[in-house]
Design a protein around this motif. Structure first.
Motif, PDB file in Angstrom:
ATOM      1  N   ASN A 158       0.864  -1.171   0.000  1.00 29.14           N
ATOM      2  CA  ASN A 158       0.000   0.000   0.000  1.00 29.14           C
ATOM      3  C   ASN A 158       0.903   1.223   0.000  1.00 29.14           C
ATOM      4  O   ASN A 158       1.372   1.666   1.044  1.00 29.14           O
ATOM      5  CB  ASN A 158      -0.913  -0.040   1.223  1.00 29.14           C
ATOM      6  N   LEU A 159       1.136   1.765  -1.183  1.00 30.47           N
ATOM      7  CA  LEU A 159       2.085   2.864  -1.339  1.00 30.47           C
ATOM      8  C   LEU A 159       1.666   4.098  -0.545  1.00 30.47           C
ATOM      9  O   LEU A 159       2.506   4.779   0.050  1.00 30.47           O
ATOM     10  CB  LEU A 159       2.248   3.210  -2.818  1.00 30.47           C
ATOM     11  N   ALA A 160       0.368   4.394  -0.500  1.00 27.89           N
ATOM     12  CA  ALA A 160      -0.080   5.573   0.249  1.00 27.89           C
ATOM     13  C   ALA A 160       0.234   5.430   1.742  1.00 27.89           C
ATOM     14  O   ALA A 160       0.667   6.400   2.376  1.00 27.89           O
ATOM     15  CB  ALA A 160      -1.570   5.811   0.018  1.00 27.89           C
ATOM     16  N   LEU A 161       0.028   4.253   2.305  1.00 24.79           N
ATOM     17  CA  LEU A 161       0.366   4.046   3.718  1.00 24.79           C
ATOM     18  C   LEU A 161       1.872   4.192   3.944  1.00 24.79           C
ATOM     19  O   LEU A 161       2.303   4.815   4.917  1.00 24.79           O
ATOM     20  CB  LEU A 161      -0.093   2.676   4.204  1.00 24.79           C
ATOM     21  N   ALA A 200       6.275  10.396   5.443  1.00 25.52           N
ATOM     22  CA  ALA A 200       6.014  11.819   5.699  1.00 25.52           C
ATOM     23  C   ALA A 200       5.971  12.094   7.202  1.00 25.52           C
ATOM     24  O   ALA A 200       6.516  13.097   7.673  1.00 25.52           O
ATOM     25  CB  ALA A 200       4.707  12.241   5.027  1.00 25.52           C
ATOM     26  N   LEU A 201       5.344  11.202   7.965  1.00 23.17           N
ATOM     27  CA  LEU A 201       5.295  11.382   9.415  1.00 23.17           C
ATOM     28  C   LEU A 201       6.698  11.323  10.011  1.00 23.17           C
ATOM     29  O   LEU A 201       7.058  12.150  10.853  1.00 23.17           O
ATOM     30  CB  LEU A 201       4.398  10.309  10.052  1.00 23.17           C
ATOM     31  N   MET A 202       7.509  10.378   9.567  1.00 25.94           N
ATOM     32  CA  MET A 202       8.879  10.269  10.083  1.00 25.94           C
ATOM     33  C   MET A 202       9.710  11.485   9.712  1.00 25.94           C
ATOM     34  O   MET A 202      10.630  11.852  10.441  1.00 25.94           O
ATOM     35  CB  MET A 202       9.539   8.988   9.594  1.00 25.94           C
ATOM     36  N   ALA A 203       9.363  12.126   8.588  1.00 25.22           N
ATOM     37  CA  ALA A 203      10.082  13.335   8.166  1.00 25.22           C
ATOM     38  C   ALA A 203       9.568  14.575   8.898  1.00 25.22           C
ATOM     39  O   ALA A 203      10.088  15.667   8.709  1.00 25.22           O
ATOM     40  CB  ALA A 203       9.952  13.517   6.657  1.00 25.22           C
ATOM     41  N   GLY A 204       8.523  14.403   9.727  1.00 30.75           N
ATOM     42  CA  GLY A 204       8.000  15.526  10.497  1.00 30.75           C
ATOM     43  C   GLY A 204       6.848  16.264   9.854  1.00 30.75           C
ATOM     44  O   GLY A 204       6.398  17.271  10.385  1.00 30.75           O
ATOM     45  N   ASP A 205       6.363  15.784   8.718  1.00 28.11           N
ATOM     46  CA  ASP A 205       5.251  16.446   8.023  1.00 28.11           C
ATOM     47  C   ASP A 205       3.945  15.751   8.415  1.00 28.11           C
ATOM     48  O   ASP A 205       3.448  14.870   7.709  1.00 28.11           O
ATOM     49  CB  ASP A 205       5.468  16.385   6.509  1.00 28.11           C
ATOM     50  N   ALA A 206       3.391  16.173   9.536  1.00 27.02           N
ATOM     51  CA  ALA A 206       2.209  15.508  10.077  1.00 27.02           C
ATOM     52  C   ALA A 206       0.992  15.647   9.156  1.00 27.02           C
ATOM     53  O   ALA A 206       0.265  14.669   8.943  1.00 27.02           O
ATOM     54  CB  ALA A 206       1.878  16.058  11.459  1.00 27.02           C
ATOM     55  N   GLU A 207       0.765  16.815   8.618  1.00 26.40           N
ATOM     56  CA  GLU A 207      -0.423  17.020   7.780  1.00 26.40           C
ATOM     57  C   GLU A 207      -0.391  16.134   6.539  1.00 26.40           C
ATOM     58  O   GLU A 207      -1.381  15.487   6.206  1.00 26.40           O
ATOM     59  CB  GLU A 207      -0.574  18.497   7.415  1.00 26.40           C
ATOM     60  N   GLU A 208       0.748  16.089   5.860  1.00 26.36           N
ATOM     61  CA  GLU A 208       0.863  15.248   4.666  1.00 26.36           C
ATOM     62  C   GLU A 208       0.814  13.772   5.054  1.00 26.36           C
ATOM     63  O   GLU A 208       0.212  12.951   4.359  1.00 26.36           O
ATOM     64  CB  GLU A 208       2.156  15.561   3.912  1.00 26.36           C
ATOM     65  N   LEU A 239      -2.003  11.212   3.529  1.00 31.43           N
ATOM     66  CA  LEU A 239      -1.643   9.989   2.804  1.00 31.43           C
ATOM     67  C   LEU A 239      -2.106   8.731   3.542  1.00 31.43           C
ATOM     68  O   LEU A 239      -2.547   7.766   2.910  1.00 31.43           O
ATOM     69  CB  LEU A 239      -0.129   9.940   2.576  1.00 31.43           C
ATOM     70  N   THR A 240      -2.015   8.748   4.848  1.00 27.82           N
ATOM     71  CA  THR A 240      -2.445   7.586   5.629  1.00 27.82           C
ATOM     72  C   THR A 240      -3.950   7.380   5.508  1.00 27.82           C
ATOM     73  O   THR A 240      -4.410   6.240   5.339  1.00 27.82           O
ATOM     74  CB  THR A 240      -2.015   7.737   7.097  1.00 27.82           C
ATOM     75  N   LEU A 259      -1.921   7.251  12.318  1.00 25.31           N
ATOM     76  CA  LEU A 259      -2.801   8.409  12.484  1.00 25.31           C
ATOM     77  C   LEU A 259      -2.753   8.909  13.918  1.00 25.31           C
ATOM     78  O   LEU A 259      -2.749  10.122  14.163  1.00 25.31           O
ATOM     79  CB  LEU A 259      -4.236   8.055  12.077  1.00 25.31           C
ATOM     80  N   CYS A 260      -2.699   7.991  14.865  1.00 28.65           N
ATOM     81  CA  CYS A 260      -2.560   8.386  16.261  1.00 28.65           C
ATOM     82  C   CYS A 260      -1.306   9.239  16.439  1.00 28.65           C
ATOM     83  O   CYS A 260      -1.356  10.328  16.999  1.00 28.65           O
ATOM     84  CB  CYS A 260      -2.519   7.152  17.156  1.00 28.65           C
TER      85      CYS A 260
END
Length: 172
Positions: free
Chosen positions: A33-36, A42-50, A54-55, A75-76
């Motif tokens: 699942n590429l989007a997940l 993105a979350l690991m890079a610090g971009d929570a909104e993106e 995507l999640t 998401l949590c």
């Protein structure tokens, strides 16, 4: 409570695992699942909104319970990064309801409880997470944050601001 960027990134992110599928002569490598997977990155890079965007997209295409669990746990973590603690708690609860032994989600929920100052609940989740995954780094990091919130180390600094008496002026 002060939330440093490093502390928020200590929230764990679960990658939607890669798959290897063989069908006759075709081999497919990479995340199922590429989007997940991109959301986790993105979350690991610090971009929570993106990462959240995507999640959420990836969850609409989740093909397995494992992908759903990864998405909910991420998401949590993403909502914790945005300080949307009630949203974060809802996704952690969803993951834990689906799999009570999901130590990633338990660790994330403990972090939510630390930030909400619900220390007993945080301690309970951390004990469960540590019993499931005793060698995992994330529960230990969240436990350190809990300890700091409940029993902070306060530096003791004493400043000696006494002034020396002025030197006597030399006699003529």
């Amino acid at each position: 409570m002060h939330r440093s960027r490093a502390a928020l990134l200590a929230c764990l992110f679960t990658l939607a695992g890669g798959t290897v599928a063989a069908s006759d002569s075709t081999v497919v490598l990479g995340p199922s699942n590429l989007a997940l997977a991109d959301g986790a990155a993105a979350l690991m890079a610090g971009d929570a909104e993106e990462g959240i965007r995507l999640t959420l997209q990836g969850l609409t295409m989740a093909a397995s319970a494992r992908e759903k669990l990864a998405g909910w746990a991420n998401l949590c973590a993403g909502y914790v990064m945005l300080n949307r603690l009630d949203d974060a708690l809802a996704y952690c609860n969803q993951a834990i309801e689906a799999d009570p032994e999901h130590w990633h989600a338990l660790s994330n929920r403990a972090l939510v409880y630390v930030f909400k100052r619900e220390f007993e609940l945080a301690s309970r989740d951390l004990a469960r997470a540590e019993s499931i995954a005793p060698q995992a780094r994330i529960p230990r990091q969240v436990k350190a944050m809990l300890r700091n919130a409940t029993d902070p180390v306060v530096p003791t600094v004493t400043i000696d601001d006494r002034r020396r008496s002025p030197r006597p002026e030399p006699a003529d």
